[in-house]
Design a protein around this motif. Structure first.
Motif, PDB file in Angstrom:
ATOM      1  N   PRO B  92      37.789  34.791  41.234  1.00  0.00           N
ATOM      2  CA  PRO B  92      38.061  34.970  42.761  1.00  0.00           C
ATOM      3  C   PRO B  92      39.051  36.187  42.939  1.00  0.00           C
ATOM      4  CG  PRO B  92      39.209  32.855  42.126  1.00  0.00           C
ATOM      5  CD  PRO B  92      37.718  33.396  41.380  1.00  0.00           C
ATOM      6  N   GLU B  93      39.947  36.140  41.306  1.00  0.00           N
ATOM      7  CA  GLU B  93      41.446  37.279  41.582  1.00  0.00           C
ATOM      8  C   GLU B  93      40.706  38.665  41.701  1.00  0.00           C
ATOM      9  OE1 GLU B  93      40.610  34.798  39.590  1.00  0.00           O
ATOM     10  OE2 GLU B  93      42.555  32.972  39.521  1.00  0.00           O
ATOM     11  N   ILE B  94      39.374  39.236  41.271  1.00  0.00           N
ATOM     12  CA  ILE B  94      39.187  40.102  41.344  1.00  0.00           C
ATOM     13  C   ILE B  94      38.764  40.685  42.334  1.00  0.00           C
ATOM     14  CG2 ILE B  94      37.534  42.346  39.764  1.00  0.00           C
ATOM     15  CD1 ILE B  94      37.295  40.085  37.362  1.00  0.00           C
ATOM     16  N   MET B  95      39.170  41.660  43.368  1.00  0.00           N
ATOM     17  CA  MET B  95      38.244  42.038  44.270  1.00  0.00           C
ATOM     18  C   MET B  95      37.464  42.741  44.820  1.00  0.00           C
ATOM     19  SD  MET B  95      41.400  42.716  47.280  1.00  0.00           S
ATOM     20  CE  MET B  95      41.566  44.024  47.038  1.00  0.00           C
ATOM     21  N   THR B  96      37.523  43.781  43.631  1.00  0.00           N
ATOM     22  CA  THR B  96      36.494  44.677  43.334  1.00  0.00           C
ATOM     23  C   THR B  96      36.019  45.401  41.334  1.00  0.00           C
ATOM     24  OG1 THR B  96      37.388  45.643  45.267  1.00  0.00           O
ATOM     25  CG2 THR B  96      35.494  47.321  44.240  1.00  0.00           C
ATOM     26  N   LEU B 108      38.979  47.222  37.177  1.00  0.00           N
ATOM     27  CA  LEU B 108      38.974  45.893  37.903  1.00  0.00           C
ATOM     28  C   LEU B 108      40.370  45.990  38.715  1.00  0.00           C
ATOM     29  CD1 LEU B 108      38.391  42.887  35.058  1.00  0.00           C
ATOM     30  CD2 LEU B 108      36.536  44.013  36.491  1.00  0.00           C
ATOM     31  N   VAL B 109      40.202  45.790  40.579  1.00  0.00           N
ATOM     32  CA  VAL B 109      41.588  45.438  41.081  1.00  0.00           C
ATOM     33  C   VAL B 109      41.407  44.233  41.186  1.00  0.00           C
ATOM     34  CG1 VAL B 109      41.914  45.845  43.195  1.00  0.00           C
ATOM     35  CG2 VAL B 109      40.284  47.486  42.717  1.00  0.00           C
ATOM     36  N   VAL B 110      42.816  43.444  40.395  1.00  0.00           N
ATOM     37  CA  VAL B 110      43.146  42.158  40.537  1.00  0.00           C
ATOM     38  C   VAL B 110      44.419  41.811  41.477  1.00  0.00           C
ATOM     39  CG1 VAL B 110      43.606  40.072  39.110  1.00  0.00           C
ATOM     40  CG2 VAL B 110      42.131  41.676  38.135  1.00  0.00           C
ATOM     41  N   THR B 111      43.982  41.123  41.918  1.00  0.00           N
ATOM     42  CA  THR B 111      44.934  40.173  42.968  1.00  0.00           C
ATOM     43  C   THR B 111      46.153  39.102  42.013  1.00  0.00           C
ATOM     44  OG1 THR B 111      43.881  39.144  44.339  1.00  0.00           O
ATOM     45  CG2 THR B 111      44.258  41.350  44.903  1.00  0.00           C
TER      46      THR B 111
END
Lengths: 155, 155
Positions: B92-96, B108-111
DNA sequence: AGTGAAATTTATCTAAC
DNA sequence: GTTAGATAAATTTCACT
């Protein structure tokens, strides 16, 4: 704004699909439809929900090529940074621009029709933005998740 | 699917805001509301519109840190690539996740909540994905455009 | 405060042209 | 593609806990 578990449930749902009816949201949240509507309205007014958008398939509109472009600027001065941000905003080919730490200053998500189109874009963009020192391109073969869905947990 | 100028106008509008009423779309497109509805339905059925989502403000849900992580895999074998794509999907932490050409295999785009949270994420993610050779992190200071809005022109 | 139910307004869908 | 009528949904109002 303080969010409770019901707000989070609503957010989780609508960031996957914001066309759910209030009745559907009511079922998900375990609340009446009216209450869900009120909460959704509050979430939008408080800008917890920044926007509501349709995701268009790049292929379908003739933009089959996505590239990630790491851009380095000549100097890291705030006025130069701000000027570059403005350039990003007004350049339609750029979907998203990230101002980042690391070897590069920005990472741009760029869409193009094809390689030739991208090539033309870079030439033009470079020409118009003399603050750019250099750039490095990654061609996107596949995009695994399409969206900005965040993991929404208790805070 | 073939798109005419009216379709493109509709797409331009709804990728900025998909909560416009049919009357508002009618004005934009220069068509009756019913005709717009029919076109919107077709665009969704034909998957020209991939989805409709609410954009949640990362800050508001306690995910103030966005990072871009370039990941290199041990080997570029299709089964390893596919396994990694599956890992992205379920994290889930990876948006894209972008599968790319260049020195890295994925971006990876990580939040994350904060740096500590990100640190924990990388440890866990590395541990769970032994195919990862290495990674390089860029911390996002600012995101200039929020969305997946494409430039929609005549094709 | 936040919720739920009914009434009103508004939007959407269906059918006919 | 349009217009008109039926259906469904979102808003508003108000009473309740």
């Amino acid at each position: 704004m303080q969010l409770d578990e019901i707000d989070r449930r609503l957010l989780r749902a609508v960031q996957q699909n914001n066309r759910l009816t209030s009745d559907q949201l009511a079922e998900i949240a375990g609340l009446s439809a009216t209450a869900c509507q009120r909460r959704m309205k509050r979430l939008r007014e408080a800008k917890v929900i920044e926007g509501d958008v349709a995701i268009v398939a790049p292929r379908a509109v003739g933009r089959g090529l996505t590239t990630l472009v790491q851009v380095s600027l000549e100097r890291e001065r705030t006025d130069i940074i701000d000027r570059f941000k403005a350039a990003i905003r007004k350049t339609p080919e750029i979907m998203t621009g990230y101002y980042v730490t690391g070897d590069a200053d920005f990472l741009l998500v760029v869409t193009s029709r094809d390689m030739e189109d991208f090539e033309q874009f870079t030439r033009r963009f470079f020409y118009e933005n003399r603050d750019i020192k250099g750039f490095k391109t990654m061609v996107v073969i596949d995009r695994v998740k399409a969206g900005f869905a965040l993991p929404i947990e208790a805070i």
